[in-house]
Write a protein that holds these residues in place. Structure first.
Motif, short mmCIF file in Angstrom:
data_model
loop_
_atom_site.label_atom_id
_atom_site.label_comp_id
_atom_site.label_asym_id
_atom_site.label_seq_id
_atom_site.Cartn_x
_atom_site.Cartn_y
_atom_site.Cartn_z
N GLN A 169 0.71 -1.35 -0.12
CA GLN A 169 0.15 0.12 0.15
C GLN A 169 1.00 1.27 0.00
N ASP A 170 2.02 1.13 0.83
CA ASP A 170 2.77 2.29 0.88
C ASP A 170 3.65 2.60 -0.57
N LEU B 150 2.49 1.57 -3.44
CA LEU B 150 1.62 2.13 -4.34
C LEU B 150 1.40 3.86 -4.31
N ASP B 151 1.30 3.96 -2.84
CA ASP B 151 1.28 5.38 -2.79
C ASP B 151 2.67 6.24 -3.04
N MET B 152 3.68 5.61 -3.10
CA MET B 152 4.83 6.30 -3.46
C MET B 152 5.15 6.25 -4.84
N TYR C 238 2.76 7.08 -6.97
CA TYR C 238 1.50 7.78 -7.92
C TYR C 238 2.17 8.27 -9.17
N ARG D 14 -10.30 11.40 -14.07
CA ARG D 14 -9.27 10.32 -14.69
C ARG D 14 -9.50 10.34 -16.05
N ASN E 174 -5.74 4.19 -11.19
CA ASN E 174 -7.09 4.07 -9.81
C ASN E 174 -7.40 2.82 -9.56
N ASN F 10 -4.77 0.71 -7.65
CA ASN F 10 -4.84 1.32 -6.34
C ASN F 10 -5.97 0.92 -5.63
N CYS F 11 -7.25 0.68 -6.37
CA CYS F 11 -8.27 0.56 -5.66
C CYS F 11 -8.07 -0.97 -5.27
N GLY G 86 -5.52 -2.71 -4.86
CA GLY G 86 -4.47 -3.06 -4.05
C GLY G 86 -4.89 -2.40 -2.62
N SER G 87 -5.91 -1.84 -2.34
CA SER G 87 -5.96 -1.05 -0.94
C SER G 87 -6.76 -1.94 0.03
N ILE H 124 -14.59 7.65 -6.15
CA ILE H 124 -13.53 7.21 -5.53
C ILE H 124 -12.14 8.22 -5.44
N GLY I 128 -7.61 8.39 -4.14
CA GLY I 128 -6.64 7.98 -3.36
C GLY I 128 -6.02 6.98 -4.04
N THR I 129 -5.14 6.37 -3.27
CA THR I 129 -4.34 5.24 -3.50
C THR I 129 -4.44 3.77 -2.68
N GLY I 130 -3.83 2.87 -2.86
CA GLY I 130 -3.92 1.81 -1.95
C GLY I 130 -3.84 1.88 -0.38
N LYS I 131 -3.41 3.21 -0.23
CA LYS I 131 -2.90 3.47 1.25
C LYS I 131 -4.21 4.10 1.65
N SER I 132 -5.08 4.94 0.86
CA SER I 132 -5.92 5.76 1.38
C SER I 132 -7.22 5.87 0.61
N ILE I 133 -7.69 4.95 0.05
CA ILE I 133 -8.95 5.00 -0.78
C ILE I 133 -10.12 5.72 0.17
N TYR J 13 -14.20 7.32 -0.40
CA TYR J 13 -15.39 7.51 -1.14
C TYR J 13 -15.99 9.03 -0.98
N LYS K 220 -3.50 11.05 -1.85
CA LYS K 220 -3.25 11.58 -2.96
C LYS K 220 -4.41 11.72 -4.22
#
Ligand code: FAD
Ligand code: SF4
Ligand code: SF4
Ligand code: FES
Lengths: 341, 294
Positions: free
Chosen positions: A217-218, A220-222, A224, A289, A298, A301-302, A304-305, B265, B267-272, B274, B291
């Motif tokens: 998750q981190d 993925l965030d990094m 972006y 998007r 997206n 990430n969705c 992978g969350s 939606i 955000g990212t994997g860490k923060s999705i 709605y 993000k």
């Protein structure tokens, strides 16, 4: 109550059980529809089913959220609408894999948690889910996502241990079903347990695909702004197949249809895809998007969350198996992790 | 919304329509069913799905604060299919409502604080609800400053109210600051001559220089187009606002409003998140953790 919640049924007797299940509801089971593909279809007997299938193209979510359904019909002049009643036909879904059961559990959270969707809740209530163990193929990575085992969300679960199944009870409804057909089941012996141990060892050893989840998750965030999204975005056809086949994808669109009399009509809800261009479009023409790379980012990430302790992806491998552009979801994440170049 | 299905709307009737600008109307409406009316409890910043049968639904902010008066007010810009159909309705017509949805501004949690409200364009709709709430419970809040940015006088929303606050706000407990972009705007120019400490030509961010320095007990609540957030946040940070002292309301495409359809939606994997369910009000800290949010 000291009744064990583990039983054994032989493969021979399973067909009898399948026959008896017709009292419980209309049976749907995985049926081979072509050389490569399977589909949950209505069957009369389990002999029509292929219980050793790898995956159906369309996941069992189709039984709970219909690809397209009328929410209500309206009459403008009369200023009224009529909700479409939920269909209450009792169903038996026979042979559902752990990944798909886990996906349904997560979907139920979306549809039942804060605002109860009556279609989902009534359909789930009217459905008997019989899970079955499976052997992974080259696309499966449910072991990595921790979804190769179903803890709940089914009535009975069958573990293939050779010429028989070890049966796990997952709900009271399943327990009662088992009681009702008690003569077909017997107690677990030491031999059955040892067969189960061997079967599990073999199953776990046969995974060829894996994805390390820790820290993903981190990462993925990094990532972006990583060029990876452009790289895969360029290949992606934005066809939306990956959403259609994903047991966890739940996006829907709502649209009104009006009849030629301009008075009556209906509001429909239908499956929708985040890979389609309009998904993030708002008034004024701004699109959150706009590019395929942004939409792919997206989606990954969705998926992978984390939803509580589980990722939003259950590792069923469908999106990779059915992508016409050959985009491999796991490969993208392995690149994000730096596991491959 | 009925118990059985979140997508089923309630019936309401339009009681009044005001043309506010060429493209924006204020629509007042009242529920047809008494229980719907009495069950409808909301906070500023929450929104509804407003529908026309045969056309569809759009998310619209409730621009009032709950009071004893029945009915709701909505400020609607003609921006597309549904909003156009809404603009074509007349007094007495039926309209369909679901909601209220979203978290709204945390009015109770910020009691006792000084409020700095910032609104740009249509963002005034939810912020007006905040202001009404704060004035309605005036004793619960400290100083209230309200920064409103418009392109020109013709596009100003709630003109009468804004001018009233501009001239008499101090007595009512709110300091109104106004900015206008169009240099050739005569009416706004006159306003800036009337009170050069409260009105200036430029973007809404220009008004920050007119403010006293930040008290150690203040929060900012903002509503406006995405571009406004970037610049406003910069000013707020300069003033010393902490990321959890800034609340903003976001806009996304929304179909369901209840966290099911997936359209809103971010955000990212860490923060999705709605936006419909987890928002539409988020703090700057949420945005730093998510993000793509602003
Ligand atoms: C929480 C929230 C609060 C809001 N509050 C307010 C408010 O108080 N007042 C207000 O006026 N607005 C408000 N909005 C914005 C409002 O919801 C939108 O303006 C509205 O949804 C537009 O809907 P529409 O059907 O009129 O436009 P649409 O017709 O849906 O148009 C939207 C955009 O999509 C495009 N589009 C539509 N259909 C298609 C298609 N089939 N193919 C390609 N492109 C298409 C259009 O070109 C347009 O750019 C709010 C939004 C949110 C999320
Ligand atoms: S299935 Fe493949 S090509 Fe189609 S939208 Fe998904 S990633 Fe893109
Ligand atoms: S993202 Fe792909 S692998 Fe994961 S659950 Fe969805 S279809 Fe299966
Ligand atoms: S609008 Fe449907 S999930 Fe937010």
């Amino acid at each position: 109550m000291t009744e064990s919640l583990y039983k054994v049924i032989t493969k021979e007797e399973l067909s009898q059980f399948g026959y008896a299940l017709r009292e419980t509801g209309t049976i749907y089971a995985p049926v081979k529809t072509s050389k490569e593909s399977h589909s949950f279809k209505q069957v009369d007997t389990l002999t029509e089913a292929d219980l050793e299938y790898h995956r159906t193209m369309i996941p069992p979510k189709k039984f709970f959220i219909s690809p397209k359904e009328t929410i209500f019909t309206f009459n403008k002049e009369k200023e009224e609408y009529n909700e479409t009643p939920a269909v209450n036909e009792p169903l038996v879904l026979f042979g559902v894999h752990p990944c798909d059961i886990n996906a349904l559990n997560l979907l139920a959270k979306v549809y039942l948690e804060s605002f109860t969707d009556k279609y989902y809740s009534e359909r789930r209530e009217n459905t008997t889910i019989i899970g079955i163990s499976c052997t992974p193929d080259e696309y499966c990575f449910c072991k990595s996502t921790g979804t190769d085992y179903a803890r709940e969300g089914f009535e009975l679960f069958l573990h293939d241990i050779g010429d028989r199944y070890l049966v796990r009870v997952g709900s009271l409804k399943g327990y009662n079903l088992l009681q009702k057909h008690a003569s077909l089941f017997r107690e677990v012996t030491e031999e059955d347990l040892s067969l189960y141990r061997q079967a599990e060892k073999k199953r776990l050893a046969s995974f060829t695909k894996s994805l390390e989840m820790s820290g993903l998750q981190d990462m993925l965030d990094m990532s972006y702004n990583s060029p990876i999204w452009e790289e895969y975005g360029e290949k992606c056809l934005c066809c939306g197949s990956c959403n259609l086949v994903c047991p966890r994808c739940r996006c829907y669109d709502v649209q009104d249809y009006i009849d030629l009399n301009l008075n009556t009509g209906q509001r429909e809800r239908k499956w929708y895809s985040c890979m389609l261009k309009e998904h993030g479009l708002v008034a004024g023409g701004h699109n959150f998007r706009a590019t395929s790379a942004e939409r792919l980012r997206n989606r990954v990430n969705c998926k992978g969350s984390l939803k509580e302790d589980m990722t939003n992806c259950v590792g069923c491998g469908r999106c990779s198996a059915y992508c016409p552009a050959g985009i491999d979801y796991v490969e993208i994440l392995q690149k994000i992790r730096g596991d491959i170049e | 919304m009925t118990e059985s299905n979140p997508l089923s709307p309630m019936k309401a009737r339009i009681t009044e329509i005001q043309q506010m600008t060429d493209i924006e109307k204020l629509i007042k409406l009242r529920f047809q069913n008494k229980t719907d009316a009495s069950n409808f409890k909301y906070m500023p910043g929450q929104f509804i799905k407003l529908g026309v049968m045969g056309v569809g639904e759009a998310p619209i902010s409730i621009c009032t604060s709950q009071s004893d008066e029945p009915g709701l007010e909505l400020c609607i810009r003609n921006a597309g299919r549904v909003t156009k159909a809404l603009h074509n309705l007349n007094v007495g017509n039926t309209i369909w409502i679901r909601g209220p949805y979203g978290n709204g501004f945390p009015m109770e949690a910020i009691e006792g604080k000084d409020l700095l409200l910032v609104a740009g364009g249509l963002g005034i709709a939810p912020i007006r609800g905040v202001l009404q709430y704060a004035l309605h419970h005036r004793e619960l809040f400290g100083e209230i400053s309200f920064l409103y940015g418009v392109r020109c006088y013709d596009l100003m929303l709630f003109k009468d109210e804004i001018l009233d606050y501009f001239r008499h706000g101090d007595e009512k407990g709110v300091k109104l600051y106004l900015s206008y972009e169009d240099e050739s705007d005569k009416v706004c120019y006159d306003l800036s001559c009337e009170r050069d400490d409260r009105c200036t030509q430029g973007m809404v961010t220009k008004l920050f220089s007119m403010l006293d320095s930040k008290s150690n007990n203040s929060v900012s609540l903002i509503g406006g187009p995405p571009i406004m957030y970037k610049f406003t946040v910069r000013e707020l940070e300069k003033m010393g606002f902490q990321p959890d002292e800034v609340y903003m309301t976001l806009e996304r495409r929304m179909r369901c409003g209840v966290g099911q359809c997936g359209h809103c939606i971010v955000g990212t994997g860490k923060s999705i998140k709605y936006v419909c369910k987890d928002g539409p009000v988020f703090t700057l800290w949420d945005a730093m953790n998510t993000k793509g949010m602003i």
